[in-house]
Design an enzyme around this catalytic site. Structure first.
Site, PDB file in Angstrom:
ATOM      1  N   ASP A 240       0.787  -1.256   0.157  1.00 11.89           N
ATOM      2  CA  ASP A 240       0.035  -0.120   0.030  1.00 11.89           C
ATOM      3  C   ASP A 240       0.709   1.263  -0.137  1.00 11.89           C
ATOM      4  O   ASP A 240       0.247   2.318  -0.099  1.00 11.89           O
ATOM      5  CB  ASP A 240      -0.804   0.057   1.208  1.00 11.89           C
ATOM      6  CG  ASP A 240      -0.301  -0.185   2.592  1.00 11.89           C
ATOM      7  OD1 ASP A 240       0.854   0.174   2.588  1.00 11.89           O
ATOM      8  OD2 ASP A 240      -0.938  -0.945   3.424  1.00 11.89           O
ATOM      9  N   HIS A 255       7.273  -7.416  -1.008  1.00  9.84           N
ATOM     10  CA  HIS A 255       6.297  -7.966  -2.189  1.00  9.84           C
ATOM     11  C   HIS A 255       6.147  -6.786  -3.097  1.00  9.84           C
ATOM     12  O   HIS A 255       4.946  -7.032  -3.871  1.00  9.84           O
ATOM     13  CB  HIS A 255       5.099  -8.544  -1.685  1.00  9.84           C
ATOM     14  CG  HIS A 255       5.598  -9.708  -0.791  1.00  9.84           C
ATOM     15  ND1 HIS A 255       4.684 -10.055   0.353  1.00  9.84           N
ATOM     16  CD2 HIS A 255       6.472 -10.486  -0.621  1.00  9.84           C
ATOM     17  CE1 HIS A 255       5.223 -11.247   0.952  1.00  9.84           C
ATOM     18  NE2 HIS A 255       6.235 -11.474   0.277  1.00  9.84           N
TER      19      HIS A 255
END
Length: 607
Positions: A240, A255
């Site tokens: 995010d 990731h």
């Protein structure tokens, strides 16, 4: 263990989620098992048989941060036993005597190979340090340590309005109902599935697309650790970008993130903001050049994790003096292996909604991450208290204050002794309520009675009513025997309190757990669909009214009656995560493995 994606990479599906295992990962990469047949004759593995996140093969020879002597020893022993003609079940029984092999005795040999592979790959069991236990110990560690490694998961972003993945209201739970054709929720991050059907991902992407959220107290806490010179590194599993929004510099996005995007067909690069309109409208973004599907630079299962991650861990493992896991289930490798790669004397703290059965932290602070971090900040004082004041002011200005006002000072701690006294009182009250009520003896109708037919009927009805009462009482007693009384800890947390339920576990609001008055142990509350909260492809039913679902005691093999079809090689192992109830099955397997594949996979485990 599942199939590989190339000659230099290896994957395992264990511990409840897909785990990345490659030759860069000498914990597995140093291992070698081969059967008598020449490995060159082994069949090519099927890259479509499992989901995986693999690392870049360019760093295979240089990354050795995951070495583990115990796993190496077990693999060598398994190799010798296999060469001597032992079956996989016999190998399991000899190398893992604590594993209840009788539960899997009737399964196929392929299933046994899969379970053996998983057992050989399991992360080592970390031994808890006895001199770190309490909330006060945690605060002291934050005060004194200078090289703190913080590992964050989705839990740090929940308060920002971003849903997590595995909670009862998380993304995976909703995907099950919204996309019934999805093989399982984690397929949303499967690169092969994405290429076939990117819709589920784009349906989800809107919810965490950058620019919509304000960093949480937890993010600001990590930034303050960095500002005060205490942060070694923040390894985040989140995509995010809230770490960057907070201003954290020493961060590794394990990731990937939405900041950059790439066309899956022609490779055209895009800035993340260029697909913003499509993402927010839940439309699949297409390339302006070739109409191919655009994919954010997020590491999907089946893609390289990248070299930067391994380089940093290799460097940091020798410097770290405190590990803090915040809001992560530690179910995805290799990130989940970081706590196991450091020196055994490095203290470790878990801040999470629930205890993790596969991870022995020294101190467990269970509840909403922000509630716990607020309490730590109040204890640390100074700039840490100021960040809370600043955060609350921003939230108030933006009209995002919660209905329940967050704590403005340190919580009152209910000690372990006081907590156990409360438990004993509850148990006594429960036992007294279980005492059978005295009933009048049944009256028989005397032979010489001249009662009317009406009276006889009333007497029969009376006996029937008593029999019904007996049945109901028996059912209630049976339920209590099978499912001991659970004490809701959250009811004690009103008025700005927290509870020390054991020497090393402190519970805050938001903890997904209850206390078993029979065993005097903490038990996990069940999420959605009991044990289907991870990457298993099988469907599971959920009975919200079942008292059995109050506990995390997911079905063990004792609960299954396996059909003949289930015992075939195509069996989808119903060995789901059993969490705290059965240490034998603290992982899950999504598929079986034939002997040739097992041999081929283990061959690639050597350096």
């Amino acid at each position: 263990m599942s199939r590989d994606s190339g000659n230099d990479s290896e994957v395992a599906v264990t511990h409840g989620e897909v785990q990345e295992i490659t030759e860069e990962n000498p914990e597995i990469g140093s291992m070698h098992i081969t059967q008598e047949t020449d490995i060159s004759d082994a069949p090519e593995t099927n890259t479509d048989s499992s989901r995986q996140r693999t690392e870049s093969t360019t760093s295979v020879s240089s990354e050795s941060w995951q070495n583990n002597d115990e796993m190496m020893s077990n693999l060598r022993r398994a190799q010798r036993l296999l060469d001597d003609g032992a079956t996989p079940l016999q190998i399991i029984q000899q190398i893992f005597p604590d594993f209840n092999a009788s539960r899997i005795a009737t399964m196929s040999e392929n299933a046994h190979f899969a379970i053996l592979s998983d057992l050989l790959e399991r992360a080592p069991v970390r031994q808890k340090l006895t001199n770190y236990n309490s909330l006060a110990d945690a605060v002291e560690l934050f005060k004194t340590k200078k090289h703190i490694l913080v590992l964050t998961g989705a839990g740090v972003s929940v308060s920002c309005g971003i849903p997590d993945f595995r909670s009862k209201d998380g993304i995976y739970a909703r995907l099950r109902s919204e996309f019934p054709d999805l093989p399982d929720p984690t397929a949303m991050f499967d690169i092969r599935y994405f290429r076939e059907n990117p819709a589920p991902f784009y349906n989800f992407a809107r919810e965490i697309f950058p620019g919509q959220f304000v960093p949480s107290v937890s993010h600001r806490f990590i930034k303050e650790l960095e500002t005060s010179g205490r942060l070694l590194r923040n390894y985040t599993q989140n995509i995010d970008t809230l770490e960057h929004q907070t201003g954290i510099k020493r961060v590794v996005e394990c990731h990937g993130s939405f900041s950059k995007c790439t066309c899956t067909r022609c490779g055209q690069k895009y800035d993340g903001n260029e697909i913003r309109e499509e993402v927010l409208a839940m439309r699949v973004a297409h390339c302006k050049r070739c109409e191919g599907v655009i994919k954010p630079n997020i590491v999907f299962f089946g893609e390289d994790l990248g070299r930067e991650f391994h380089q940093h861990v290799t460097e940091d493992k020798h410097k770290v003096d405190l590990i803090v896991v915040i809001g992560s289930s530690l179910k995805v490798r290799p990130v989940a292996l970081i706590p196991h790669c450091v020196d055994k004397n490095v203290p470790q703290i878990l801040i999470n909604r629930e205890s993790l059965p596969h991870y022995n932290a020294d101190i467990e602070l269970l509840g909403n991450c922000d509630d716990i971090i607020r309490d730590i900040c109040f204890s640390l004082g100074g700039s840490f208290t100021e960040l809370i004041t600043s955060y609350d002011s921003i939230m108030e200005q933006q009209g995002k204050t919660k209905s329940q006002k967050p704590s403005q000072n340190k919580r009152q701690l209910i000690s372990q002794e006081d907590f156990l006294n409360i438990c004993m009182k509850e148990k006594r009250n429960d036992d007294s309520s279980d005492e059978p009520t005295l009933k009048k003896p049944r009256m028989s109708v005397a032979d010489d009675s001249m009662d009317s037919e009406k009276n006889n009927f009333q007497e029969i009805q009376k006996h029937k009513s008593e029999d019904d009462d007996d049945t109901r009482n028996s059912d209630d007693i049976l339920k209590k025997i099978k499912h001991p009384r659970l004490l809701s800890i959250t009811e004690m947390l009103h008025d700005n309190k927290c509870v020390a339920i054991s020497a090393h576990q402190t519970v805050f609001p938001g903890a997904e757990c209850s206390f078993d008055l029979e065993t005097l142990k903490l038990v996990r509350d069940v999420h959605h669909e009991t044990h289907c909260e991870s990457s298993c492809g099988s469907s599971c039913s959920s009975n919200a009214d079942s008292e059995a679902n109050q506990l995390s005691r997911a079905q063990s093999l004792d609960d299954f009656v396996l059909s003949d079809e289930d015992r075939k090689n195509t069996i989808h192992l119903d060995l789901q995560r059993a969490d705290s109830c059965d240490g034998d099955f603290q992982y899950e397997l999504s598929e079986t493995i034939d002997p040739e594949t097992f041999s081929h996979l283990c061959e690639e485990m050597r350096i």
